[in-house]
Design a protein around this motif. Structure first.
Motif, PDB file in Angstrom:
ATOM      1  N   UNK A  85     -14.354  21.799  48.305  1.00  0.00           N
ATOM      2  CA  UNK A  85     -13.720  22.557  47.227  1.00  0.00           C
ATOM      3  C   UNK A  85     -14.500  23.847  46.989  1.00  0.00           C
ATOM      4  N   UNK A  86     -13.781  24.959  46.893  1.00  0.00           N
ATOM      5  CA  UNK A  86     -14.381  26.252  46.585  1.00  0.00           C
ATOM      6  C   UNK A  86     -14.127  26.561  45.115  1.00  0.00           C
ATOM      7  N   UNK A  87     -15.166  26.512  44.298  1.00  0.00           N
ATOM      8  CA  UNK A  87     -15.032  26.798  42.872  1.00  0.00           C
ATOM      9  C   UNK A  87     -15.059  25.540  42.037  1.00  0.00           C
TER      10      UNK A  87
ATOM     11  N   UNK B 133     -17.377  17.670  48.813  1.00  0.00           N
ATOM     12  CA  UNK B 133     -18.401  18.681  48.529  1.00  0.00           C
ATOM     13  C   UNK B 133     -17.728  19.781  47.725  1.00  0.00           C
ATOM     14  N   UNK B 134     -18.363  20.219  46.649  1.00  0.00           N
ATOM     15  CA  UNK B 134     -17.816  21.305  45.851  1.00  0.00           C
ATOM     16  C   UNK B 134     -18.886  22.371  45.669  1.00  0.00           C
ATOM     17  N   UNK B 135     -18.512  23.645  45.806  1.00  0.00           N
ATOM     18  CA  UNK B 135     -19.473  24.740  45.704  1.00  0.00           C
ATOM     19  C   UNK B 135     -19.092  25.655  44.550  1.00  0.00           C
ATOM     20  N   UNK B 136     -20.097  26.177  43.876  1.00  0.00           N
ATOM     21  CA  UNK B 136     -19.910  27.033  42.702  1.00  0.00           C
ATOM     22  C   UNK B 136     -20.953  28.139  42.732  1.00  0.00           C
ATOM     23  N   UNK B 137     -20.513  29.377  42.581  1.00  0.00           N
ATOM     24  CA  UNK B 137     -21.423  30.521  42.668  1.00  0.00           C
ATOM     25  C   UNK B 137     -22.278  30.689  41.427  1.00  0.00           C
ATOM     26  N   UNK B 138     -21.793  30.225  40.276  1.00  0.00           N
ATOM     27  CA  UNK B 138     -22.482  30.436  38.999  1.00  0.00           C
ATOM     28  C   UNK B 138     -23.355  29.218  38.681  1.00  0.00           C
ATOM     29  N   UNK B 139     -24.659  29.418  38.645  1.00  0.00           N
ATOM     30  CA  UNK B 139     -25.583  28.313  38.421  1.00  0.00           C
ATOM     31  C   UNK B 139     -25.343  27.636  37.073  1.00  0.00           C
ATOM     32  N   UNK B 140     -25.053  28.432  36.044  1.00  0.00           N
ATOM     33  CA  UNK B 140     -24.818  27.843  34.724  1.00  0.00           C
ATOM     34  C   UNK B 140     -23.573  26.961  34.736  1.00  0.00           C
ATOM     35  N   UNK B 141     -22.542  27.400  35.424  1.00  0.00           N
ATOM     36  CA  UNK B 141     -21.313  26.606  35.514  1.00  0.00           C
ATOM     37  C   UNK B 141     -21.568  25.321  36.292  1.00  0.00           C
ATOM     38  N   UNK B 142     -22.274  25.430  37.408  1.00  0.00           N
ATOM     39  CA  UNK B 142     -22.602  24.242  38.200  1.00  0.00           C
ATOM     40  C   UNK B 142     -23.458  23.263  37.408  1.00  0.00           C
TER      41      UNK B 142
ATOM     42  N   UNK C  43     -18.939  30.836  47.398  1.00  0.00           N
ATOM     43  CA  UNK C  43     -17.850  30.097  48.006  1.00  0.00           C
ATOM     44  C   UNK C  43     -17.254  30.747  49.236  1.00  0.00           C
ATOM     45  N   UNK C  44     -17.385  32.060  49.390  1.00  0.00           N
ATOM     46  CA  UNK C  44     -16.810  32.703  50.576  1.00  0.00           C
ATOM     47  C   UNK C  44     -17.503  32.231  51.855  1.00  0.00           C
ATOM     48  N   UNK C  45     -18.728  31.688  51.723  1.00  0.00           N
ATOM     49  CA  UNK C  45     -19.460  31.183  52.879  1.00  0.00           C
ATOM     50  C   UNK C  45     -19.172  29.721  53.162  1.00  0.00           C
ATOM     51  N   UNK C  46     -18.381  29.079  52.290  1.00  0.00           N
ATOM     52  CA  UNK C  46     -18.161  27.652  52.446  1.00  0.00           C
ATOM     53  C   UNK C  46     -19.453  26.873  52.331  1.00  0.00           C
ATOM     54  N   UNK C  47     -19.546  25.756  53.042  1.00  0.00           N
ATOM     55  CA  UNK C  47     -20.776  24.961  53.096  1.00  0.00           C
ATOM     56  C   UNK C  47     -20.881  24.352  54.493  1.00  0.00           C
ATOM     57  N   UNK C  48     -21.456  25.126  55.455  1.00  0.00           N
ATOM     58  CA  UNK C  48     -21.444  24.696  56.856  1.00  0.00           C
ATOM     59  C   UNK C  48     -22.180  23.386  57.110  1.00  0.00           C
ATOM     60  N   UNK C  49     -23.143  23.029  56.255  1.00  0.00           N
ATOM     61  CA  UNK C  49     -23.896  21.792  56.489  1.00  0.00           C
ATOM     62  C   UNK C  49     -23.007  20.556  56.418  1.00  0.00           C
ATOM     63  N   UNK C  50     -21.916  20.650  55.678  1.00  0.00           N
ATOM     64  CA  UNK C  50     -21.029  19.492  55.548  1.00  0.00           C
ATOM     65  C   UNK C  50     -19.846  19.522  56.493  1.00  0.00           C
ATOM     66  N   UNK C  51     -19.713  20.574  57.300  1.00  0.00           N
ATOM     67  CA  UNK C  51     -18.554  20.732  58.182  1.00  0.00           C
ATOM     68  C   UNK C  51     -18.651  19.767  59.383  1.00  0.00           C
ATOM     69  N   UNK C  52     -17.516  19.471  60.021  1.00  0.00           N
ATOM     70  CA  UNK C  52     -16.183  20.018  59.740  1.00  0.00           C
ATOM     71  C   UNK C  52     -15.472  19.240  58.628  1.00  0.00           C
TER      72      UNK C  52
END
Length: 385
Positions: free
Chosen positions: A109-111, A131-140, A161-170
């Motif tokens: 999930x992105x965001x 896996x969910x990624x969030x750019x804002x540390x306070x929000x996360x 989020x534009x970079x995704x999370x390659x460690x968890x791919x595919x």
């Protein structure tokens, strides 16, 4: 909320246990802002001072803002720009349905936002599959304990989020809860062939988004249809920089060319941004941004060229008396003429609805809208003197 969504055919039986395990109210902060879709206004609701109203909003089918101005805003009054939210529940259900998850599916999930959507996915698929990624540390930081409080433990990563999370791919599925203007190549690379990418996509012509579902191909590209209208806060790396236009108009109208038009503001989509017109125009008129100003009964629609080094602009002034609108146009690029040609093309092909259009993203990141199928890209109208 679950009962409402089921009664209105917006929640399928396979998602009901997840919605019961992860109720939206469990993920909302004490101070929230309910958004009124009709008036585009935001009303603060504080659980500490009005718990009954807070519960009503938390369980209502309305979008809720949870952060303004990237966290710089304080106090109960709305800030300048909403930057994090809990989406309208009926939009959440449409996106999850479009994602077509299956047992064992691995989802990125992105965001993260409040964590509610990640919680629903984890409740359906299992913590280890999400896996969910969030750019804002306070929000996360706020989302993690909310998820844990619901007994859910998907992996929450603070990153862009534009970079995704390659460690968890595919991944089998990627779902974006932030609007994008370009589907990042990283998302294509991190989705297995045959996997799906679902999220809001649009152009910088306007703020509108369309929900797109892309199927990733063996060649690394992806293609799929637009499904429905949505509107999301934009991926922070892809927000429009309005400072690009600060030097476009030095004096108004200055030495701009002047003409008139019989077109109305409604035909440009100014009266209803969800009628599809402005979104379709954005597909046809590249590198252009438009905005609508209304004052004292006068509607002015502006167009600005985003091409590097260009200061081309156009404006159309619609007055309530009903006479022909006045068109001002400046610069080598004839933006107003492009808009007119785009409207003419759309009407000539029968004014097809959003669902007739789709998007192809190539392995190198080119974004190519189409009509009827990937073999039929829409024309890009660009006119210069």
């Amino acid at each position: 909320m679950t009962r409402f969504l089921r009664e209105h055919g917006q929640l399928t039986d396979d998602w009901v246990p997840a919605f019961e395990a992860a109720p939206r109210a469990a993920f909302l902060p004490e101070l929230i802002w309910a958004h009124d879709m009709r008036t585009s206004t935001n009303q603060a609701v504080d659980r500490r001072t009005d718990p009954a109203d807070w519960e009503r909003v938390a369980h209502a089918n309305v979008p809720v803002t949870t952060q303004w101005d990237d966290g710089a805003h304080e106090g109960p009054d709305p800030g300048r720009a909403p930057t994090s939210s809990a989406s309208m529940p009926s939009v959440v259900t449409r996106m999850l349905a479009a994602l077509e998850v299956f047992p064992g599916a691995r989802v990125l999930e992105i965001g993260t936002g409040t964590g509610w959507n990640a919680g629903l996915l984890a409740a359906r698929l299992g913590d280890e599959r999400v896996v969910t990624v969030e750019i804002d540390e306070a929000v996360a930081t706020r989302a993690r304990p909310a998820l844990q409080g619901a007994g859910l433990h998907p992996e929450v990563i603070c990153c862009d989020g534009r970079d995704g999370w390659p460690k968890g791919a595919p991944y089998d599925r990627i779902i974006a809860t932030a609007g994008v203007r370009e589907v990042p190549v990283a998302w294509l690379e991190q989705t297995r062939p045959g996997g799906l990418i679902v999220g809001p996509w649009g152009t910088h012509f306007g703020h509108e988004d369309a929900l797109v579902r892309l199927t990733v191909a063996e060649d690394g590209g992806a293609s799929g249809p637009f499904l429905d209208w949505v509107e999301f806060m934009k991926l922070r790396a892809q927000r429009l920089d309005w400072d690009l236009f600060e030097h476009h108009v030095q004096e108004y109208p200055g030495d701009a060319d002047v003409s008139t038009t019989s077109l109305t503001s409604a035909e440009l989509g100014a009266a209803n941004r969800y009628d599809g017109t402005t979104f379709i125009l954005g597909l046809l008129v590249p590198d252009c941004t438009h905005l609508v100003n209304e004052r004292d009964g006068v509607t002015t629609v502006w167009f600005f060229d985003r091409t590097a080094g260009s200061r081309a602009w156009a404006s159309v002034v619609f007055r309530p008396e009903g006479e022909r609108a006045t068109v001002y146009q400046s610069g080598a690029r004839r933006l107003w003429e492009e808009v007119v040609r785009a409207l003419e093309w759309w009407r000539a092909v029968g004014s097809p609805p959003l669902t007739s259009f789709g998007l192809t993203v190539t392995a190198d990141g080119a974004q190519r809208p189409w009509l009827g199928g990937p073999a039929h890209p829409v024309p890009a109208v660009t006119l210069r003197e």
